[in-house]
Scaffold this motif. Sequence first.
Motif, PDB file in Angstrom:
ATOM      1  N   VAL A  73      -0.801  16.771  58.858  1.00  0.00           N
ATOM      2  CA  VAL A  73      -0.223  15.656  58.114  1.00  0.00           C
ATOM      3  C   VAL A  73      -0.240  14.398  58.981  1.00  0.00           C
ATOM      4  O   VAL A  73       0.176  14.416  60.139  1.00  0.00           O
ATOM      5  CB  VAL A  73       1.222  15.988  57.666  1.00  0.00           C
ATOM      6  CG1 VAL A  73       1.856  14.793  56.969  1.00  0.00           C
ATOM      7  CG2 VAL A  73       1.221  17.204  56.761  1.00  0.00           C
ATOM      8  N   ARG A  74      -0.750  13.311  58.391  1.00  0.00           N
ATOM      9  CA  ARG A  74      -0.735  11.991  59.028  1.00  0.00           C
ATOM     10  C   ARG A  74      -0.292  10.985  57.983  1.00  0.00           C
ATOM     11  O   ARG A  74      -0.824  10.967  56.875  1.00  0.00           O
ATOM     12  CB  ARG A  74      -2.123  11.643  59.573  1.00  0.00           C
ATOM     13  CG  ARG A  74      -2.143  10.327  60.343  1.00  0.00           C
ATOM     14  CD  ARG A  74      -3.474  10.051  60.985  1.00  0.00           C
ATOM     15  NE  ARG A  74      -4.519   9.950  59.975  1.00  0.00           N
ATOM     16  CZ  ARG A  74      -5.790  10.266  60.180  1.00  0.00           C
ATOM     17  NH1 ARG A  74      -6.181  10.738  61.333  1.00  0.00           N
ATOM     18  NH2 ARG A  74      -6.675  10.137  59.207  1.00  0.00           N
ATOM     19  N   ASP A  75       0.704  10.210  58.336  1.00  0.00           N
ATOM     20  CA  ASP A  75       1.256   9.214  57.410  1.00  0.00           C
ATOM     21  C   ASP A  75       1.672   9.844  56.088  1.00  0.00           C
ATOM     22  O   ASP A  75       1.479   9.272  55.016  1.00  0.00           O
ATOM     23  CB  ASP A  75       0.261   8.076  57.169  1.00  0.00           C
ATOM     24  CG  ASP A  75      -0.085   7.313  58.435  1.00  0.00           C
ATOM     25  OD1 ASP A  75       0.792   7.197  59.319  1.00  0.00           O
ATOM     26  OD2 ASP A  75      -1.230   6.845  58.554  1.00  0.00           O
ATOM     27  N   GLY A 109       0.470  26.243  51.213  1.00  0.00           N
ATOM     28  CA  GLY A 109       1.523  25.365  51.704  1.00  0.00           C
ATOM     29  C   GLY A 109       2.011  24.354  50.683  1.00  0.00           C
ATOM     30  O   GLY A 109       2.829  23.492  51.002  1.00  0.00           O
ATOM     31  N   GLY A 110       1.485  24.440  49.458  1.00  0.00           N
ATOM     32  CA  GLY A 110       1.926  23.525  48.405  1.00  0.00           C
ATOM     33  C   GLY A 110       1.272  22.152  48.441  1.00  0.00           C
ATOM     34  O   GLY A 110       1.702  21.235  47.732  1.00  0.00           O
ATOM     35  N   VAL A 111       0.219  22.000  49.212  1.00  0.00           N
ATOM     36  CA  VAL A 111      -0.488  20.722  49.312  1.00  0.00           C
ATOM     37  C   VAL A 111      -1.369  20.536  48.082  1.00  0.00           C
ATOM     38  O   VAL A 111      -2.080  21.457  47.681  1.00  0.00           O
ATOM     39  CB  VAL A 111      -1.347  20.679  50.599  1.00  0.00           C
ATOM     40  CG1 VAL A 111      -2.212  19.435  50.646  1.00  0.00           C
ATOM     41  CG2 VAL A 111      -0.461  20.794  51.833  1.00  0.00           C
ATOM     42  N   THR A 112      -1.309  19.348  47.488  1.00  0.00           N
ATOM     43  CA  THR A 112      -2.147  19.074  46.323  1.00  0.00           C
ATOM     44  C   THR A 112      -3.085  17.886  46.538  1.00  0.00           C
ATOM     45  O   THR A 112      -3.937  17.624  45.699  1.00  0.00           O
ATOM     46  CB  THR A 112      -1.287  18.793  45.075  1.00  0.00           C
ATOM     47  OG1 THR A 112      -0.423  17.694  45.346  1.00  0.00           O
ATOM     48  CG2 THR A 112      -0.473  20.025  44.690  1.00  0.00           C
ATOM     49  N   ALA A 154      -5.472  21.830  42.530  1.00  0.00           N
ATOM     50  CA  ALA A 154      -4.553  22.388  41.549  1.00  0.00           C
ATOM     51  C   ALA A 154      -3.558  23.264  42.303  1.00  0.00           C
ATOM     52  O   ALA A 154      -3.926  23.909  43.281  1.00  0.00           O
ATOM     53  CB  ALA A 154      -5.307  23.199  40.512  1.00  0.00           C
ATOM     54  N   PRO A 155      -2.309  23.275  41.871  1.00  0.00           N
ATOM     55  CA  PRO A 155      -1.337  24.155  42.552  1.00  0.00           C
ATOM     56  C   PRO A 155      -1.785  25.604  42.502  1.00  0.00           C
ATOM     57  O   PRO A 155      -2.500  26.030  41.592  1.00  0.00           O
ATOM     58  CB  PRO A 155      -0.052  23.952  41.743  1.00  0.00           C
ATOM     59  CG  PRO A 155      -0.252  22.676  41.002  1.00  0.00           C
ATOM     60  CD  PRO A 155      -1.732  22.530  40.784  1.00  0.00           C
ATOM     61  N   SER A 156      -1.367  26.341  43.494  1.00  0.00           N
ATOM     62  CA  SER A 156      -1.674  27.767  43.589  1.00  0.00           C
ATOM     63  C   SER A 156      -1.102  28.500  42.390  1.00  0.00           C
ATOM     64  O   SER A 156       0.056  28.301  42.022  1.00  0.00           O
ATOM     65  CB  SER A 156      -1.099  28.326  44.891  1.00  0.00           C
ATOM     66  OG  SER A 156      -1.263  29.702  44.926  1.00  0.00           O
ATOM     67  N   ALA A 157      -1.897  29.348  41.774  1.00  0.00           N
ATOM     68  CA  ALA A 157      -1.422  30.171  40.654  1.00  0.00           C
ATOM     69  C   ALA A 157      -0.868  31.475  41.218  1.00  0.00           C
ATOM     70  O   ALA A 157      -1.596  32.253  41.819  1.00  0.00           O
ATOM     71  CB  ALA A 157      -2.559  30.460  39.690  1.00  0.00           C
TER      72      ALA A 157
END
Length: 158
Positions: A73-75, A109-112, A154-157
């Motif tokens: 993660v940056r900014d 990790g929930g990153v979209t 897309a979010p993880s199913a």
Amino acid sequence: MIRLAIADDLDAIAALHREARATYYRDRLPEDEYDGAEELARSRAAWGSAVAEGRVLCAVRDGVIAGVAASGVRDGVMQLSQLHVAPALWRRGVGSELHRACVDAWREGGVTDVRLDVYEHNTRAQAFYAARGWEPDPDVPRGSTHLVLRLTLAPSAE
């Protein structure tokens, strides 16, 4: 096989990074900017930090590191900061496998939303990313020598 990098991998990672960068910077930038002693020391230190923070994945083939990817993660935004494959192994699935592992980890990790910078003359890398859904980021202006790309996941199913 994809695995997390460990401190003992640093020499191999730094060498692979140096070799890969030389393929797209050679004849475009002064050699000291990508292969000079100061740049190599800076690069090695950055890789060392990323490895220590658990942000580097390695693709291993026949016991040798064939590719590496680093993200973090940056900014406030997830960045794919590095993805390199040993040039001798291009077009053999190493980059695709690394990319899939990154995407899987981001989704887990929930990153979209993920961004990356790609050198404007590195058309091979641009085609690689475009084939995997990366598009120019309309929210970030283009840098002087790099394009900013974005991947929306897309979010993880579950």
